[in-house]
Structures are given as structure tokens and as C-alpha cells.
Design a protein around this motif. Structure first.
Motif, PDB file in Angstrom:
ATOM      1  N   ARG A 145       0.843  -1.209   0.000  1.00  0.00           N
ATOM      2  CA  ARG A 145       0.000   0.000   0.000  1.00  0.00           C
ATOM      3  C   ARG A 145       0.871   1.249   0.000  1.00  0.00           C
ATOM      4  NH1 ARG A 145      -5.386  -0.443   1.945  1.00  0.00           N
ATOM      5  NH2 ARG A 145      -5.233   1.450   3.185  1.00  0.00           N
ATOM      6  N   VAL A 146       0.548   2.180  -0.915  1.00  0.00           N
ATOM      7  CA  VAL A 146       1.315   3.428  -0.971  1.00  0.00           C
ATOM      8  C   VAL A 146       0.356   4.613  -1.049  1.00  0.00           C
ATOM      9  CG1 VAL A 146       3.458   2.540  -1.992  1.00  0.00           C
ATOM     10  CG2 VAL A 146       1.566   3.138  -3.486  1.00  0.00           C
ATOM     11  N   GLN A 147       0.862   5.785  -0.610  1.00  0.00           N
ATOM     12  CA  GLN A 147       0.065   7.003  -0.647  1.00  0.00           C
ATOM     13  C   GLN A 147       0.599   7.902  -1.742  1.00  0.00           C
ATOM     14  OE1 GLN A 147      -1.309   8.611   3.147  1.00  0.00           O
ATOM     15  NE2 GLN A 147      -2.670   6.992   2.457  1.00  0.00           N
ATOM     16  N   ALA A 148      -0.303   8.617  -2.383  1.00  0.00           N
ATOM     17  CA  ALA A 148       0.126   9.482  -3.477  1.00  0.00           C
ATOM     18  C   ALA A 148      -0.691  10.757  -3.491  1.00  0.00           C
ATOM     19  CB  ALA A 148      -0.036   8.751  -4.799  1.00  0.00           C
ATOM     20  N   GLU A 149      -0.133  11.770  -4.138  1.00  0.00           N
ATOM     21  CA  GLU A 149      -0.854  13.031  -4.317  1.00  0.00           C
ATOM     22  C   GLU A 149      -1.701  12.916  -5.580  1.00  0.00           C
ATOM     23  OE1 GLU A 149      -0.480  15.706  -2.360  1.00  0.00           O
ATOM     24  OE2 GLU A 149       1.280  15.077  -1.195  1.00  0.00           O
ATOM     25  N   GLU A 150      -2.793  13.615  -5.589  1.00  0.00           N
ATOM     26  CA  GLU A 150      -3.619  13.709  -6.778  1.00  0.00           C
ATOM     27  C   GLU A 150      -2.771  14.226  -7.949  1.00  0.00           C
ATOM     28  OE1 GLU A 150      -7.968  14.066  -8.067  1.00  0.00           O
ATOM     29  OE2 GLU A 150      -7.398  14.106  -5.968  1.00  0.00           O
ATOM     30  N   GLY A 151      -2.898  13.640  -9.122  1.00  0.00           N
ATOM     31  CA  GLY A 151      -2.167  14.134 -10.291  1.00  0.00           C
ATOM     32  C   GLY A 151      -0.832  13.448 -10.517  1.00  0.00           C
ATOM     33  N   GLU A 152      -0.338  12.744  -9.515  1.00  0.00           N
ATOM     34  CA  GLU A 152       0.914  12.007  -9.724  1.00  0.00           C
ATOM     35  C   GLU A 152       0.645  10.799 -10.625  1.00  0.00           C
ATOM     36  OE1 GLU A 152       4.065  12.087  -6.270  1.00  0.00           O
ATOM     37  OE2 GLU A 152       2.134  11.500  -5.446  1.00  0.00           O
ATOM     38  N   THR A 153       1.672  10.382 -11.347  1.00  0.00           N
ATOM     39  CA  THR A 153       1.495   9.205 -12.199  1.00  0.00           C
ATOM     40  C   THR A 153       1.917   7.942 -11.442  1.00  0.00           C
ATOM     41  OG1 THR A 153       3.731   9.321 -13.093  1.00  0.00           O
ATOM     42  CG2 THR A 153       2.021  10.543 -14.281  1.00  0.00           C
ATOM     43  N   VAL A 154       1.465   6.814 -11.954  1.00  0.00           N
ATOM     44  CA  VAL A 154       1.811   5.522 -11.346  1.00  0.00           C
ATOM     45  C   VAL A 154       3.336   5.367 -11.307  1.00  0.00           C
ATOM     46  CG1 VAL A 154       1.636   3.015 -11.602  1.00  0.00           C
ATOM     47  CG2 VAL A 154      -0.369   4.458 -12.048  1.00  0.00           C
ATOM     48  N   LEU A 155       3.994   5.811 -12.382  1.00  0.00           N
ATOM     49  CA  LEU A 155       5.455   5.684 -12.440  1.00  0.00           C
ATOM     50  C   LEU A 155       6.131   6.497 -11.330  1.00  0.00           C
ATOM     51  CD1 LEU A 155       7.981   4.667 -14.026  1.00  0.00           C
ATOM     52  CD2 LEU A 155       7.897   6.818 -15.283  1.00  0.00           C
ATOM     53  N   GLU A 156       5.681   7.739 -11.146  1.00  0.00           N
ATOM     54  CA  GLU A 156       6.286   8.598 -10.117  1.00  0.00           C
ATOM     55  C   GLU A 156       6.111   7.992  -8.730  1.00  0.00           C
ATOM     56  OE1 GLU A 156       5.661  12.962 -12.301  1.00  0.00           O
ATOM     57  OE2 GLU A 156       4.038  12.080 -11.132  1.00  0.00           O
ATOM     58  N   VAL A 157       4.918   7.466  -8.486  1.00  0.00           N
ATOM     59  CA  VAL A 157       4.639   6.895  -7.167  1.00  0.00           C
ATOM     60  C   VAL A 157       5.461   5.618  -6.963  1.00  0.00           C
ATOM     61  CG1 VAL A 157       2.824   5.942  -5.700  1.00  0.00           C
ATOM     62  CG2 VAL A 157       2.354   7.936  -7.131  1.00  0.00           C
ATOM     63  N   ALA A 158       5.557   4.819  -8.006  1.00  0.00           N
ATOM     64  CA  ALA A 158       6.347   3.585  -7.914  1.00  0.00           C
ATOM     65  C   ALA A 158       7.806   3.918  -7.608  1.00  0.00           C
ATOM     66  CB  ALA A 158       6.237   2.789  -9.211  1.00  0.00           C
ATOM     67  N   LYS A 159       8.307   4.941  -8.272  1.00  0.00           N
ATOM     68  CA  LYS A 159       9.709   5.348  -8.070  1.00  0.00           C
ATOM     69  C   LYS A 159       9.944   5.732  -6.613  1.00  0.00           C
ATOM     70  CE  LYS A 159      12.133   7.391 -11.680  1.00  0.00           C
ATOM     71  NZ  LYS A 159      12.257   8.532 -12.603  1.00  0.00           N
ATOM     72  N   LYS A 160       9.012   6.525  -6.052  1.00  0.00           N
ATOM     73  CA  LYS A 160       9.146   6.942  -4.653  1.00  0.00           C
ATOM     74  C   LYS A 160       9.098   5.737  -3.718  1.00  0.00           C
ATOM     75  CE  LYS A 160       6.410  10.895  -4.873  1.00  0.00           C
ATOM     76  NZ  LYS A 160       5.331  11.614  -4.205  1.00  0.00           N
ATOM     77  N   ALA A 161       8.312   4.724  -4.126  1.00  0.00           N
ATOM     78  CA  ALA A 161       8.171   3.535  -3.284  1.00  0.00           C
ATOM     79  C   ALA A 161       9.316   2.548  -3.511  1.00  0.00           C
ATOM     80  CB  ALA A 161       6.821   2.870  -3.563  1.00  0.00           C
ATOM     81  N   GLY A 162      10.248   2.931  -4.394  1.00  0.00           N
ATOM     82  CA  GLY A 162      11.406   2.064  -4.638  1.00  0.00           C
ATOM     83  C   GLY A 162      11.116   0.892  -5.557  1.00  0.00           C
ATOM     84  N   VAL A 163      10.023   0.985  -6.325  1.00  0.00           N
ATOM     85  CA  VAL A 163       9.709  -0.086  -7.272  1.00  0.00           C
ATOM     86  C   VAL A 163      10.228   0.310  -8.647  1.00  0.00           C
ATOM     87  CG1 VAL A 163       7.853  -1.392  -8.399  1.00  0.00           C
ATOM     88  CG2 VAL A 163       7.661  -0.780  -5.985  1.00  0.00           C
TER      89      VAL A 163
END
Ligand code: SF4
Ligand code: SF4
Ligand code: SF4
Ligand code: FES
Lengths: 175, 233
Positions: B10-28
Motif C-alpha cells: 500500500r502506498v500514498q500518493a498526491e492527486e495528479g501524480e502518475t503511477v510511475l512517479e509513485v512507484a519510483k518513490k516507493a522504490g519499485v
């Protein structure tokens, strides 16, 4: 223990892959303990023998002789390895592939039908230089131009020990 | 805040962020090619495909897909690995990639992806198209043989430099990057010679003249550095 029957073959390539093989240096002693080189540009045998366990083929399939030999080798060798980028992708010999074969012949020989080249003893130039797997099934790919001795050994050592070689990451870098 | 799962975490993200950006932050790690920080996502190469489990297994380009509440994203799986490898093989089969003979050998994102995705050979038949080079520019060269049509140069030129020199002509596999309306690049009255297109290009398609292969190291990150320093509108 029966020694592994290994062959190496040189098609349309610069022989760099074979030079790299010789760069195995002292590891060649371990190779010789476990394997016998039954056919190779550096072995004086004219006919490709029967019952070869492993064949490393350098170079693309560039002419009709390569084509005939490759089909024959496939029936005689258990494990066929595309040895180096020319065998894996076509590489440098495939630089000519976008151009019509006649244009290449005319540029190099001044005629599209150089005497001797199109019939008889001298094999015909194929329209395009092909990677091995475009002609026959290939069991393993060993990329590199040339593959370094280290890479060759990483591949060959498990084969000599009867294990499955697994190359990945930097060891499969093209070029 | 939006909550979603990526590879079961489970990860948290800001509105408007892309799946790629969120994955990168999560180390995926998700492989990408046409995506470049500082440029608009184009979704051109499809290497960054992920599977959204609760969208019926639909495949979406993670670089161009904004996150949504409750998304269940698979970023890495045997299926995705096989799909990504096949996409990569299509890129290699489409033009003439002869790494041993290329200015970018050893510094190429396409070549690196081949290593990452385990591409030890190309299973698809090669097309071997006859393609020209444009060497008319004083400082740079354009070799269509190595181009993957990612569009990074076109965007660098329009979005970052603002020159709009580069564009695409033709369609499908016959698409070509060209300067102005197909004139030789060196004759272009709009090109400022900034080199942003060259730095942004992931392959050996755009290169600096007079540099040996070992020196042909690109700095694609400069595009993000330049855009970050700009005042926001
Ligand atoms: S652009 Fe990259 S993948 Fe293509 S030939 Fe050059 S080094 Fe190889
Ligand atoms: S050098 Fe600069 S202005 Fe010229 S084509 Fe490239 S990005 Fe555009
Ligand atoms: S020239 Fe380079 S940056 Fe431009 S589309 Fe081709 S590969 Fe991409
Ligand atoms: S990186 Fe997302 S489509 Fe190319």
C-alpha cells in the motif's frame, strides 16, 4: 569420465571471438582436462564430425557454404551456441543487409557477377547476412563483440561441468 | 491523498501524480524509455506498461497514467517481463542497431534495457531498412538507423528550448525525426544549436560530432534541471 566433444566454427565474422577464446589462457588447461576440441579453425580436421556435444559458432550466415554447413552441424551437434554478436544478431556483416546484394557486389568487385563467385567452387553470397537462429534452432546465445574471455568462461565452465549456464545483466551486453 | 497498491504494497500518493512517479518513490523499478523527467509523458514506447488488477487486468503505460483511489497495480510479473522484452525486441528489429558499430555503445539506454530485461537475442525477424543519416548540422549528427521514435528530442526542442525545430514526418515504422519541414538540419533557421535534443536522446540516434564513442556520454537529466529552475506559471 568421458571428455566432452567440443567444436568451434568460423562463419562470417572477424575471428575476434576465436581470439577471445584463446584469451582463456590458463583456463584452456582446465578446458583440455574436461573437453576435447574435435573440430575448429585451429584443429586440422576437414569434415565436421558426428556426435559433437557442444558447438560454438562465430559469425553470421553470409554465404551458401555457411548455410549448408549450419544445417549439417545442427544435425550433428547436441548443443549449438551462437558465439558472439555476428552469430547472435548479424552484427557487422549485416551492415550490408539494407542494400541490394547486387549493389554490394558491384561496389566491391566492379561487377554484379564476378567470375567464380557465382558458381562452382566459391560459395554464393546470400542476399542478407543472417543471425544463426534465423536458420536453425539455437540453444544458447553468447553475445559480445567479441565476448570477453571472462564471459566465455562464465558460459563454458558450467557447460563443461554438465550444468546449465545462466548469463544475465552485463554478461549479455551487445557490442 | 490517494491510496493504492503497487506489487501488493500500500502506498500514498498526491492527486495528479502518475503511477510511475509513485512507484519510483516507493522504490519499485519500472523500466522506461520515452519517459524523461522534465518533459511531458508521451506514452510512446510502452516499456513502462503495468497491469491494473482491478481494472480487469488492463495494461496501462505507468508514465502517462495518473493514480486513482484503490488501484491495484502489478509493476513486475512474468507476464509483464515477457511483454516488455517483446516490445524491446520490436524496437531492435525495427531499425539497424549494431552496437559494436555505434557511437553510443556503452552509454545507451536501449542497450541497458536489453541487459536489464534479459534480451540475449531478438526473436523477431529484423527489418533491415535502408535509412539515411543527416550530418548537415555543424555540431550534431542524426542517424535514423538508431532512432526509436521516443520523441524526447522533439519535446526537448519544443518544451524546453522553445525552438520547435524538430518534429516527426511519416507514419508507423516509416516515421522519421526531421528538422523544420524536412530540410537538412544544418540549414535550419530555427535551430539554436543548443544540443538539448542530443542530451535527451536515449540512443545513438543523436550524437555530438567529433566525439569518440567513449566520450559520447549523454546528460538527459539537464532537461529536468533546466525546467526546475524556471519560475512556475
Ligand atoms: S543505439 Fe544503443 S542499442 Fe542501438 S546500436 Fe547504438 S548502442 Fe546499440
Ligand atoms: S539543437 Fe536545440 S534548437 Fe536545435 S534541434 Fe536540437 S533542441 Fe532544437
Ligand atoms: S532521435 Fe533520439 S530522442 Fe529523438 S526520437 Fe529518435 S531516439 Fe528518441
Ligand atoms: S516510458 Fe511510458 S510509454 Fe515509454
Amino acid at each position: 569420465m568421458r571428455k566432452l566433444r567440443v567444436a568451434t566454427v568460423w562463419f562470417s565474422g572477424c575471428s575476434g571471438c576465436h581470439m577471445s577464446f584463446l584469451d582463456l589462457d590458463e583456463r584452456l588447461l582446465e578446458f583440455a582436462e574436461r573437453a576435447e576440441l574435435v573440430f575448429s579453425p585451429i584443429v586440422d580436421v576437414k569434415e565436421f564430425p558426428e556426435d559433437v556435444d557442444v558447438v560454438l559458432i562465430e559469425g553470421a550466415v553470409g554465404n551458401t557454404a555457411h548455410l549448408r554447413e549450419l544445417l549439417e552441424i545442427r544435425t550433428k551437434a547436441k548443443i549449438l551456441v551462437a558465439f558472439g554478436d555476428c552469430a547472435v544478431t548479424g552484427n557487422v556483416p549485416s551492415l550490408r543487409n539494407p542494400l541490394p546484394r547486387e549493389e554490394v557486389l558491384a561496389t566491391v568487385y566492379g561487377t554484379v557477377d564476378p567470375p567464380g563467385l557465382e558458381e562452382g567452387e566459391v560459395p554464393k553470397f546470400l542476399p542478407q547476412a543472417l543471425p544463426l537462429h534465423a536458420v536453425v534452432p539455437v540453444d544458447y546465445f553468447l553475445p559480445g563483440c567479441p565476448p570477453s574471455a571472462e564471459r566465455i568462461w562464465k558460459f563454458l565452465r558450467p557447460v563443461l561441468l554438465g550444468q546449465r549456464p545462466e548469463l544475465s545483466g552485463a554478461d549479455i551486453k551487445l557490442g | 491523498m490517494i491510496t493504492l497498491t503497487i506489487d501488493g504494497v500500500r502506498v500514498q500518493a498526491e492527486e495528479g501524480e502518475t503511477v510511475l512517479e509513485v512507484a519510483k518513490k516507493a522504490g519499485v523499478r519500472i523500466p522506461t524509455l520515452c519517459y524523461l523527467e522534465g518533459l511531458s509523458p508521451r506514452g510512446a514506447c510502452r516499456l513502462c506498461l503495468v497491469e491494473v488488477r482491478n481494472w480487469g487486468g488492463r495494461l496501462v503505460p505507468s508514465c502517462a497514467t495518473p493514480v486513482q483511489e484503490g488501484m491495484d497495480v502489478v509493476a513486475n510479473s512474468p507476464r509483464l517481463k515477457e511483454l516488455r522484452r517483446t516490445i524491446l525486441e520490436m524496437l531492435f528489429a525495427e531499425r539497424n542497431h549494431i552496437c559494436a558499430f555505434c557511437v553510443s555503445n556503452g552509454h545507451c539506454e536501449l542497450q541497458d534495457l536489453a541487459m536489464e530485461l534479459g534480451m540475449d537475442h531478438v526473436r523477431l525477424p529484423y527489418r533491415w531498412p535502408l535509412l539515411p543519416l543527416d550530418l548537415s548540422h555543424a555540431k550534431y549528427g542524426l542517424d535514423h538507423n538508431r532512432c526509436v521514435l521516443c520523441g524526447r528530442c522533439v519535446e526537448a526542442c519544443s518544451e524546453v528550448e522553445g525552438a520547435m525545430t524538430l518534429g516527426f514526418s511519416g507514419r508507423g515504422v516509416f516515421t522519421l525525426v526531421e528538422a523544420d519541414l524536412g530540410d537538412p538540419w544544418g540549414k535550419s533557421p530555427t535551430c539554436t544549436g543548443c544540443g538539448k535534443c542530443v542530451q535527451g536522446c536515449p540512443t545513438g540516434a543523436l550524437f555530438e560530432k567529433g566525439k569518440a564513442t567513449s566520450e559520447q556520454v549523454k546528460r538527459p537529466q539537464i532537461l529536468a534541471e533546466v525546467t526546475e529552475r524556471r519560475p512556475r506559471a
